[in-house]
Design a protein around this motif. Structure first.
Motif, short mmCIF file in Angstrom:
data_model
loop_
_atom_site.label_atom_id
_atom_site.label_comp_id
_atom_site.label_asym_id
_atom_site.label_seq_id
_atom_site.Cartn_x
_atom_site.Cartn_y
_atom_site.Cartn_z
N VAL A 1 -4.85 8.08 -2.07
CA VAL A 1 -5.22 7.91 -0.67
C VAL A 1 -6.33 6.87 -0.55
O VAL A 1 -6.27 5.96 0.29
N PHE A 2 -7.34 6.98 -1.41
CA PHE A 2 -8.41 5.98 -1.41
C PHE A 2 -7.86 4.61 -1.79
O PHE A 2 -8.28 3.59 -1.23
N CYS B 1 -8.22 2.32 -7.22
CA CYS B 1 -8.76 1.44 -6.18
C CYS B 1 -8.93 0.00 -6.67
O CYS B 1 -9.00 -0.93 -5.85
N THR C 1 0.72 3.22 -3.18
CA THR C 1 -0.34 4.22 -3.38
C THR C 1 0.01 5.51 -2.67
O THR C 1 -0.26 6.61 -3.18
N CYS D 1 -4.93 3.40 -1.22
CA CYS D 1 -4.21 2.85 -0.07
C CYS D 1 -5.16 2.16 0.89
O CYS D 1 -4.91 1.04 1.36
N ILE D 2 -6.26 2.82 1.19
CA ILE D 2 -7.25 2.25 2.12
C ILE D 2 -7.83 0.95 1.57
O ILE D 2 -7.93 -0.06 2.28
N VAL D 3 -8.20 0.97 0.29
CA VAL D 3 -8.81 -0.21 -0.33
C VAL D 3 -7.82 -1.37 -0.37
O VAL D 3 -8.19 -2.53 -0.17
N SER E 1 0.82 -1.21 0.00
CA SER E 1 0.00 0.00 0.00
C SER E 1 0.86 1.26 0.00
O SER E 1 0.37 2.35 -0.34
N PRO F 1 -5.70 12.56 -4.01
CA PRO F 1 -6.85 11.85 -3.42
C PRO F 1 -7.08 10.44 -3.95
O PRO F 1 -7.38 9.54 -3.16
N PRO F 2 -6.97 10.18 -5.27
CA PRO F 2 -7.18 8.80 -5.72
C PRO F 2 -6.23 7.81 -5.07
O PRO F 2 -6.63 6.68 -4.73
N TYR G 1 -10.24 7.40 -9.74
CA TYR G 1 -10.42 6.79 -8.42
C TYR G 1 -10.68 5.29 -8.56
O TYR G 1 -10.07 4.47 -7.86
#
Length: 502
Positions: free
Chosen positions: A326-327, A381, A188, A329-331, A185, A323-324, A377
């Motif tokens: 960051v999302f 993701c 990302t 990384c979470i996913v 991650s 922002p894309p 995004y």
């Protein structure tokens, strides 16, 4: 409950394990309960201690690695092509030249890692690639950029397989999947930090007569060298030298690893190398990784350019790329956790690929910048969670240490070659819509999805066939003795008691 083999690249013993030794092997049920560990020391508490002391720093190293190989996309917006008089496919060639040398370095670097130590070798290669990155900021022409990218590939090639090996020195096999997802991650986050750093550093344009792109390379290269100086002391070589563990905890880590032995062959033998090369499943998994890796590297290299072609300015494009990621990384972490908990990989790989395809379709089918931005995004993701998932899927389904080691090297090598393809995905002549590039990426993702679906269905049926065959013999997995397993230990994942992760 079915037994699942998982990724383990620790050094193999030189002698064959006897049935008596294999009695210590844990079944899949043992992995899930493991009451003895909980009673003695608390497995969850021990794992948290390992996680907090090991994973953040190695993730930082991969963040720097991915940042340094992909920041050329940010430098492009800061005037790289103009100043180096690049035209036509020059930029694409500069991207692609990195990857042959990256692939070549992987296996030799891991051999050196084992001959020295993680703290020494990782520190050394970090210093070398940090120097290469810094010197890239002083190149005067296209030829100089090519040589710098070649050297950077050679230096960086050892980090990913090296850290993957390092993780197996601490965790049992079924515990490495989530840690690999957390580690990957960082890629990302590299995309997110790359946009933020580049937007700020590019404002240094003109300082000491250097362009903004030059400062991007110099500052980020010096940051890598600085972190490398800390690596020698921040990386603990193994449980024996871990200052953050008590004597009891050190003994428990080593005991857990010792109990985590396989019922299959652990020793080195040439025939296991050929077993891997002849196994069609490994080649299919490699193509699955290639199909997803190509769009991932394309997004990593060209997202700032894609955003700029939506009509945004250079600085805004750098910032909008954050922002894309960051999302993403979470996913990536969520998917890694869910796949480990469900003990399945195929549905997650297929689902993420379909998400990425949807994002690509949104990018190619309209000129509406809002829809296109949402597409970025979905693409990020969908792509980033799949790299650790696909690699883990391959690891889970290869039996025997030597065969597994070859399988990992083969898959990562073929997957990394996707960078050579992605370097030519978005050509300047196709701007601003890049129909050919998006079409290629949708095609490779479709190939990856179809092959993943095929593998998922095949593995389910193969597990069912083995269950039926064992039932016909009046046996169950629980009734399979150590002696019976020992008789089939050299068959690897073709042993009758082996069950695939679907």
């Amino acid at each position: 409950m079915s037994r699942q083999s998982t990724c383990d690249s620790r050094p193999e013993p030189n002698e064959k394990s006897r049935p008596e030794e294999n009695r210590e092997s844990l079944s899949h049920t043992d992995f899930e309960t493991d009451h003895s560990d909980v009673q003695r020391i608390g497995t969850a508490r021990l794992l948290r201690k390992l996680d907090w002391n090991l994973i953040p720093f190695v993730s930082l190293l991969y963040l720097l690695s991915f940042l340094d190989r992909s920041n050329v996309g940010n430098a492009r917006l800061a005037g790289l092509e103009r100043d180096l008089h690049m035209e036509g496919l020059d930029y694409n060639i500069a991207l692609a030249i990195f990857f042959p040398f990256y692939v070549i370095a992987e296996i030799p670097s891991n051999l050196m890692l084992k001959r020295t130590s993680p703290s020494v070798w990782i520190c050394l290669i970090m210093v070398i690639w940090g120097i290469c990155m810094t010197l890239m900021g002083f190149v005067q022409n296209f030829t100089g950029l090519l040589f710098a990218r070649m050297a950077l590939g050679l230096a960086e090639g050892g980090l990913f397989p090296g850290v993957a090996y390092y993780i197996t020195l601490w965790y049992r096999r079924h515990e490495t999947g989530l840690r690999m997802a957390v580690f990957f991650s960082a890629a990302t986050l590299a995309g997110a930090f790359g946009g933020l750093l580049a937007s700020g550093i590019s404002e240094m344009d003109g300082i000491r007569g250097r362009s903004g792109w030059s400062w991007i390379f110099i500052i980020e290269g010096l940051a890598t060298i600085l972190i490398a100086m800390l690596a020698k002391w921040a990386i603990t070589d193994g449980p024996e030298t871990a200052g953050f563990l008590t004597a009891e905890e050190k003994a428990e880590v080593k005991a857990r690893l010792k109990r985590d032995t396989s019922d299959l062959a652990e020793e080195y033998a040439t025939k296991y190398i050929f077993d891997a090369l002849k196994d069609w499943k490994i080649w299919v998994n490699s193509l699955i990784l290639l199909g997803t890796g190509t769009p991932l590297y394309s997004i990593a290299f060209f997202l700032p350019t894609i955003l700029a072609n939506m009509g945004h300015g250079n600085v805004k494009s750098q910032l909008m790329s954050v922002p894309p990621y960051v999302f993403g990384c979470i996913v990536t972490i969520v998917v890694g956790y869910a796949a480990d908990k469900s003990h399945t990989r195929g549905p997650f790989v297929i689902g993420c690929n379909l998400l990425a395809i949807t994002g690509m379709v949104m990018l190619i089918s309209t000129q509406n910048p809002i829809i296109q931005y949402i597409g970025t995004y979905l693409a990020v993701c969908g792509l980033y969670p799949n790299i650790p998932s696909i690699i883990s899927w391959n690891c889970n389904n290869v039996g025997g240490s030597t065969k597994r080691a070859v399988a990992i090297g083969l898959q990562v090598g073929i997957g990394s070659s996707s960078g050579m393809i992605s370097g030519f995905t978005f050509r300047s002549s196709d701007a601003p819509r890049y129909f050919a590039g998006y079409g290629l990426l949708i095609g490779t993702l479709t190939m990856s999805t179809v092959l993943s679906l095929f593998m998922h269905v095949y593995l389910i049926r193969e597990n069912a066939r083995r269950d039926a065959e064992m039932e016909g013999r009046g046996l169950t997995l629980d009734s399979f003795t150590d002696e019976m397993k020992y008789d089939e230990r050299e068959k690897g994942d073709y042993a009758s008691f082996f069950r695939y992760t679907t």
